[in-house]
Design an enzyme around this catalytic site. Sequence first.
Site, PDB file in Angstrom:
ATOM      1  N   ASP A   1      -3.697  49.316 -34.876  1.00 48.46           N
ATOM      2  CA  ASP A   1      -2.478  49.481 -34.085  1.00 48.46           C
ATOM      3  C   ASP A   1      -1.305  49.842 -34.992  1.00 48.46           C
ATOM      4  O   ASP A   1      -1.030  49.130 -35.970  1.00 48.46           O
ATOM      5  CB  ASP A   1      -2.148  48.193 -33.327  1.00 48.46           C
TER       6      ASP A   1
ATOM      7  N   GLY B   1     -11.391  45.865 -27.284  1.00 51.01           N
ATOM      8  CA  GLY B   1     -12.611  45.120 -27.549  1.00 51.01           C
ATOM      9  C   GLY B   1     -12.437  44.121 -28.678  1.00 51.01           C
ATOM     10  O   GLY B   1     -12.768  42.944 -28.553  1.00 51.01           O
TER      11      GLY B   1
ATOM     12  N   LYS C   1      -1.102  39.498 -13.038  1.00 50.51           N
ATOM     13  CA  LYS C   1       0.179  39.991 -12.555  1.00 50.51           C
ATOM     14  C   LYS C   1       1.340  39.565 -13.461  1.00 50.51           C
ATOM     15  O   LYS C   1       2.457  39.354 -12.992  1.00 50.51           O
ATOM     16  CB  LYS C   1       0.411  39.487 -11.125  1.00 50.51           C
TER      17      LYS C   1
ATOM     18  N   GLU D   1       4.073  37.726 -15.337  1.00 50.73           N
ATOM     19  CA  GLU D   1       4.809  36.481 -15.092  1.00 50.73           C
ATOM     20  C   GLU D   1       4.634  35.972 -13.665  1.00 50.73           C
ATOM     21  O   GLU D   1       5.018  34.843 -13.352  1.00 50.73           O
ATOM     22  CB  GLU D   1       6.290  36.673 -15.396  1.00 50.73           C
ATOM     23  N   GLN D   2       4.018  36.779 -12.785  1.00 51.31           N
ATOM     24  CA  GLN D   2       3.751  36.346 -11.415  1.00 51.31           C
ATOM     25  C   GLN D   2       2.408  35.640 -11.284  1.00 51.31           C
ATOM     26  O   GLN D   2       2.039  35.218 -10.186  1.00 51.31           O
ATOM     27  CB  GLN D   2       3.806  37.546 -10.464  1.00 51.31           C
ATOM     28  N   GLY D   3       1.685  35.519 -12.364  1.00 54.00           N
ATOM     29  CA  GLY D   3       0.441  34.770 -12.335  1.00 54.00           C
ATOM     30  C   GLY D   3      -0.797  35.618 -12.145  1.00 54.00           C
ATOM     31  O   GLY D   3      -0.812  36.809 -12.459  1.00 54.00           O
TER      32      GLY D   3
ATOM     33  N   THR E   1       1.950  42.975 -25.748  1.00 55.95           N
ATOM     34  CA  THR E   1       0.856  43.888 -26.090  1.00 55.95           C
ATOM     35  C   THR E   1      -0.524  43.283 -25.859  1.00 55.95           C
ATOM     36  O   THR E   1      -1.408  43.925 -25.300  1.00 55.95           O
ATOM     37  CB  THR E   1       0.967  44.340 -27.564  1.00 55.95           C
ATOM     38  N   ALA E   2      -0.739  42.064 -26.293  1.00 53.46           N
ATOM     39  CA  ALA E   2      -2.085  41.476 -26.257  1.00 53.46           C
ATOM     40  C   ALA E   2      -2.301  40.517 -25.096  1.00 53.46           C
ATOM     41  O   ALA E   2      -3.343  39.860 -25.032  1.00 53.46           O
ATOM     42  CB  ALA E   2      -2.365  40.755 -27.572  1.00 53.46           C
TER      43      ALA E   2
ATOM     44  N   GLY F   1      -3.065  40.805 -21.883  1.00 55.41           N
ATOM     45  CA  GLY F   1      -4.267  41.027 -21.093  1.00 55.41           C
ATOM     46  C   GLY F   1      -5.532  40.698 -21.859  1.00 55.41           C
ATOM     47  O   GLY F   1      -6.456  40.070 -21.336  1.00 55.41           O
TER      48      GLY F   1
ATOM     49  N   LYS G   1       4.494  35.807 -29.555  1.00 49.25           N
ATOM     50  CA  LYS G   1       4.412  36.295 -30.934  1.00 49.25           C
ATOM     51  C   LYS G   1       4.253  37.811 -30.935  1.00 49.25           C
ATOM     52  O   LYS G   1       3.833  38.402 -29.941  1.00 49.25           O
ATOM     53  CB  LYS G   1       3.211  35.660 -31.653  1.00 49.25           C
TER      54      LYS G   1
END
Length: 301
Positions: free
Chosen positions: A15, A43, A215, A217-219, A242-243, A245, A279
């Site tokens: 990255d 991955g 989603k 901050e919506q959970g 960035t990370a 998900g 972070k």
Amino acid sequence: MTTARVLVVGSINMDLVSYSERIPGVGETVLGKRFLTVPGGKGANQAVAAARLGAQVTMLGAAGTDSHGEQLLKHLQQTGIDISHIKQVDTSTGVALINVDSKGNNQIVVVPGANFAITPADLEAREQVFANADVVVLQLEIPLDTIGKAIDLANKYQKPVILNPAPAQPLPEEWFAKVDYLIPNEHEALLLGGSPEDGYLALRSKVKQNLLVTKGEQGVFYATGETAEVIPAFKVKAVDTTAAGDAFIGGFSVALAEGKNLKAAIIFASAVAALSVGKEGAQTSLPARTEVEQFIGGCEL
């Protein structure tokens, strides 16, 4: 507690991250504040997330023979990941160009490079790693026919398949009946035919069993059978999303492999994601197991 065995089939990237007040528009140049070169790839991010949470992680993928590839393989090995099934090819290692603004939002361009060298035949030659796994984790930064083969091998050995359909793109229709946990974000869910207005009914009707839509901050919206619910997010200040998900997927895979029920696995994964946004960077932001357990114990949804 039995150690979770997680197999990740996916991308390995370096990255290249820039930080600026805002993300530039088309044709616009903005002055950046900082630049970082950090290990990434969806991955590899998910593999590192799972390893830091105490899982026994094996990674299947491809890296180049360039300096980026050597650095990334060394990093994965130092994290405790089994890299013996990663293919090295004489081409450039995948890279991701990431712009991050002052609010933690990001914009990403991925150049696959060596990631597109991993083939169905490579997976067939390494079939035993599917038999040895508790769960199989997949994303969309490697060729679709290779992902399809991974799904089939996981199904052959009756291993739960977690598919994170990112970057967003249409999926082969036959995959929906073979994937146990489909986990898109809101944008990816819309592209796959799901709408939040009706509780993603069209997408729910296609999935094998479980749909989870992250989603931010919506959970997390999840649906399994006739049950549908939203699990609220932990309240944290975002520095870099960035990370997030990938942290969620890594956390979810470990919780699932350890035998947690669906709701408990989502809450655990949400805590991992929440810690990651506090972070900077991708793999540099992924928390250790002790951090997650302390956070869950002292934080409310």
